[in-house]
Every structure is written in C-alpha cells, then in structure tokens.
Write a protein that holds these residues in place. Structure first.
Motif, PDB file in Angstrom:
ATOM      1  N   ARG A  65       0.859  -1.134  -0.220  1.00 16.99           N
ATOM      2  CA  ARG A  65       0.119   0.105  -0.106  1.00 16.99           C
ATOM      3  C   ARG A  65       0.812   1.126  -0.041  1.00 16.99           C
ATOM      4  O   ARG A  65       0.352   2.328  -0.645  1.00 16.99           O
ATOM      5  N   THR A 105       1.573   1.622  -3.698  1.00 15.29           N
ATOM      6  CA  THR A 105       0.389   2.010  -4.552  1.00 15.29           C
ATOM      7  C   THR A 105      -0.172   3.285  -4.063  1.00 15.29           C
ATOM      8  O   THR A 105      -0.956   3.856  -5.039  1.00 15.29           O
ATOM      9  N   GLU A 155      -2.416   3.304  -1.894  1.00 15.84           N
ATOM     10  CA  GLU A 155      -3.828   2.981  -1.461  1.00 15.84           C
ATOM     11  C   GLU A 155      -4.206   3.457  -0.177  1.00 15.84           C
ATOM     12  O   GLU A 155      -3.397   3.215   0.761  1.00 15.84           O
TER      13      GLU A 155
END
Length: 123
Positions: free
Chosen positions: A2, A5, A7
């Motif tokens: 994460r 990314t 996210e």
C-alpha cells in the motif's frame, strides 16, 4: 505494498482524511479526541505524538543539534537555524509585490504591506 501504490484504506470518520496504515489513523484520531498520551516527566507537557515529546525533551537536555560554523550560534530546530543563517548569507525570501523590496523575515514584509495599504503600523 500500500505504501508503494498509495492506496489508503483507513479513513477518519470525523474529517474524511485517509491513511495507508492503521497506526497512522490511530495517531490522527488523537487530534479529534484530544488524547495526549506522551507526557514530559520534567514539566508535565503532554502531546499526541512521541516525536513531539522527543523534540520537547531537547529543552530540558540543552541538546543543540545545529551549530553555525561562522559564529558558533547553536539551536535545536532546523527552522531556527535556517533563519539564523540568513544573517550570514543576506538571503531575503520575502519580497513585496508593490515596491519590490525584499526582507529576511515574513513579519517585516507584513509591516511593509500595511504601510502600502495605509494601515497604522505598530512596532
């Protein structure tokens, strides 16, 4: 993954800010709850992040991380040190959009702007 990314699965229900890690949300929630779990045993100062307490403790230890090689001035914050160094470099970051004059400190620029607007300037 994460972190790579970008996210953000953990969202604050109070303000909507989102975080990559649950621990970041937990720390953030202290803003809303007012919780201050980190306390200075010397003076009682309390804060919501361990890093803030670590910075605070420099007051009591007398630790000075930044020392000017030109004059020996020492301080414990990088922002204070950068401001000090302007005395040696002559750097002037704050420029008046009206007259073009430049200043070392933001508060001096504010005074200059008040002079242009006709406000009473108090020193």
């Amino acid at each position: 993954m994460r972190i790579h990314t970008g996210e953000r699965l953990y969202k604050c229900e109070e303000c909507g800010k989102a975080f990559k890690l649950s621990g970041y949300l937990k720390t953030h929630m202290r803003i809303h709850t007012g919780e201050r779990p980190y306390k200075c045993e010397d003076c009682g100062y309390a804060c919501n992040q361990s890093s803030a307490l670590k910075t605070h403790m420099k007051i009591h230890s007398g630790e000075r991380l930044y020392t000017c090689e030109e004059c020996g001035y020492a301080c414990d914050h990088s922002s204070t040190f950068k401001r000090h160094m302007r005395k040696h470099t002559g750097e002037r970051l704050y420029k008046c959009g009206v007259c073009g004059k430049a200043f070392k400190h933001s508060h001096t620029l504010k005074i200059q702007r008040r002079m242009h607007s006709g406000e009473t300037v108090q020193m």
